[in-house]
Design a protein around this motif. Structure first.
Motif, short mmCIF file in Angstrom:
data_model
loop_
_atom_site.label_atom_id
_atom_site.label_comp_id
_atom_site.label_asym_id
_atom_site.label_seq_id
_atom_site.Cartn_x
_atom_site.Cartn_y
_atom_site.Cartn_z
N LEU A 1 -16.75 27.50 -45.34
CA LEU A 1 -17.37 27.20 -46.64
C LEU A 1 -16.31 26.85 -47.68
N GLU A 2 -15.19 27.53 -47.62
CA GLU A 2 -14.14 27.32 -48.62
C GLU A 2 -13.38 26.02 -48.44
N ASP A 3 -13.70 25.27 -47.40
CA ASP A 3 -13.10 23.94 -47.25
C ASP A 3 -13.86 22.88 -48.06
N THR A 4 -14.97 23.27 -48.65
CA THR A 4 -15.74 22.34 -49.47
C THR A 4 -14.91 21.86 -50.65
N ALA A 5 -14.78 20.55 -50.78
CA ALA A 5 -13.95 19.97 -51.84
C ALA A 5 -14.02 18.45 -51.75
N VAL A 6 -13.47 17.82 -52.75
CA VAL A 6 -13.18 16.39 -52.65
C VAL A 6 -11.78 16.26 -52.05
N TYR A 7 -11.68 15.46 -51.01
CA TYR A 7 -10.41 15.29 -50.31
C TYR A 7 -9.79 13.95 -50.69
N TYR A 8 -8.51 14.00 -51.04
CA TYR A 8 -7.79 12.82 -51.51
C TYR A 8 -6.65 12.48 -50.56
N CYS A 9 -6.52 11.23 -50.29
CA CYS A 9 -5.39 10.70 -49.55
C CYS A 9 -4.31 10.30 -50.55
N ALA A 10 -3.06 10.55 -50.21
CA ALA A 10 -1.97 10.22 -51.12
C ALA A 10 -0.79 9.66 -50.36
N ALA A 11 -0.05 8.79 -51.01
CA ALA A 11 1.14 8.18 -50.41
C ALA A 11 2.37 8.52 -51.24
N SER A 12 3.43 8.80 -50.53
CA SER A 12 4.71 9.14 -51.17
C SER A 12 5.74 8.10 -50.76
N THR A 13 6.20 7.31 -51.75
CA THR A 13 7.18 6.26 -51.44
C THR A 13 8.46 6.36 -52.26
N LEU B 1 -21.56 16.09 -45.07
CA LEU B 1 -22.08 17.46 -45.02
C LEU B 1 -22.00 17.96 -43.58
N VAL B 2 -21.46 19.14 -43.42
CA VAL B 2 -21.31 19.71 -42.08
C VAL B 2 -21.55 21.21 -42.16
N GLN B 3 -22.04 21.78 -41.09
CA GLN B 3 -22.25 23.22 -41.06
C GLN B 3 -20.93 23.94 -40.79
N ALA B 4 -20.86 25.15 -41.26
CA ALA B 4 -19.68 25.97 -41.01
C ALA B 4 -19.44 26.06 -39.51
N GLY B 5 -18.17 25.92 -39.13
CA GLY B 5 -17.80 25.91 -37.72
C GLY B 5 -17.74 24.52 -37.12
N GLY B 6 -18.25 23.55 -37.85
CA GLY B 6 -18.27 22.18 -37.36
C GLY B 6 -16.98 21.43 -37.63
N SER B 7 -17.02 20.14 -37.34
CA SER B 7 -15.83 19.30 -37.47
C SER B 7 -16.15 18.02 -38.23
N LEU B 8 -15.12 17.51 -38.88
CA LEU B 8 -15.17 16.20 -39.52
C LEU B 8 -13.82 15.54 -39.35
N ARG B 9 -13.84 14.22 -39.36
CA ARG B 9 -12.58 13.48 -39.30
C ARG B 9 -12.52 12.53 -40.49
N LEU B 10 -11.55 12.75 -41.34
CA LEU B 10 -11.33 11.88 -42.49
C LEU B 10 -10.31 10.80 -42.12
N SER B 11 -10.54 9.62 -42.66
CA SER B 11 -9.60 8.53 -42.47
C SER B 11 -9.20 7.96 -43.82
N CYS B 12 -8.01 7.40 -43.85
CA CYS B 12 -7.52 6.75 -45.08
C CYS B 12 -6.87 5.44 -44.66
N ALA B 13 -7.40 4.35 -45.17
CA ALA B 13 -6.85 3.03 -44.90
C ALA B 13 -5.96 2.62 -46.07
N ALA B 14 -4.74 2.25 -45.76
CA ALA B 14 -3.77 1.90 -46.80
C ALA B 14 -3.47 0.40 -46.78
N SER B 15 -3.27 -0.14 -47.95
CA SER B 15 -2.87 -1.54 -48.07
C SER B 15 -1.98 -1.71 -49.29
N GLY B 16 -1.19 -2.80 -49.29
CA GLY B 16 -0.36 -3.09 -50.44
C GLY B 16 0.95 -2.34 -50.48
#
Length: 134
Positions: free
Chosen positions: A88-100, A11-26
């Protein structure tokens, strides 16, 4: 077995920042283009950003250009999404995806697909919730 594990949502206030990470294996991470998608309640999943095998080739949705930055660390098998000036419109579930699967030359870069079409990404994480409040 390929696994993509997202972290960093919250949860973050409008104007704020977040950093998402995705760890990949396999998978051979250096030969996987990586993308971020998001899905808000009642809406379809939409493309956010992607990065080719090369760290210099990136692709962004117009709605996040100039605010979000995608990056990858092939030594750590990780991809990140730095999100600044959140709205506000950035509110969502964020998914990491791989293209191989779809190898070719895209924008002069030899890589697998790193475009906007979700069905060309063949591995997906479980998602992480990002909520932007006023």
């Amino acid at each position: 077995q390929v696994q993509l594990v997202e972290s960093g949502g919250g949860l973050v206030q409008a104007g704020g920042s977040l950093r998402l990470s995705c760890a990949a294996s396999g998978l051979t991470f250096s030969r996987a283009a990586m993308g971020w998608f998001r899905q808000a309640p009642g809406k379809e999943r939409e493309f956010v950003a992607a990065i080719s095998w090369s760290v210099t080739s990136t692709n962004y949705a117009d709605s996040v250009k100039g605010r979000f930055t995608i990056s990858r660390d092939n030594a750590k098998n990780m991809v990140a999404l730095q999100m600044n000036s959140l709205k506000l419109e950035d509110t969502a579930v964020y998914y990491c995806a791989a293209s191989t699967k779809y190898y070719g030359t895209y924008d002069g870069t030899e890589t697998t697909y790193y475009g906007t079409e979700a069905n060309k990404y063949n591995f997906w994480g479980q998602g992480t919730q990002v909520t932007v409040s006023s």
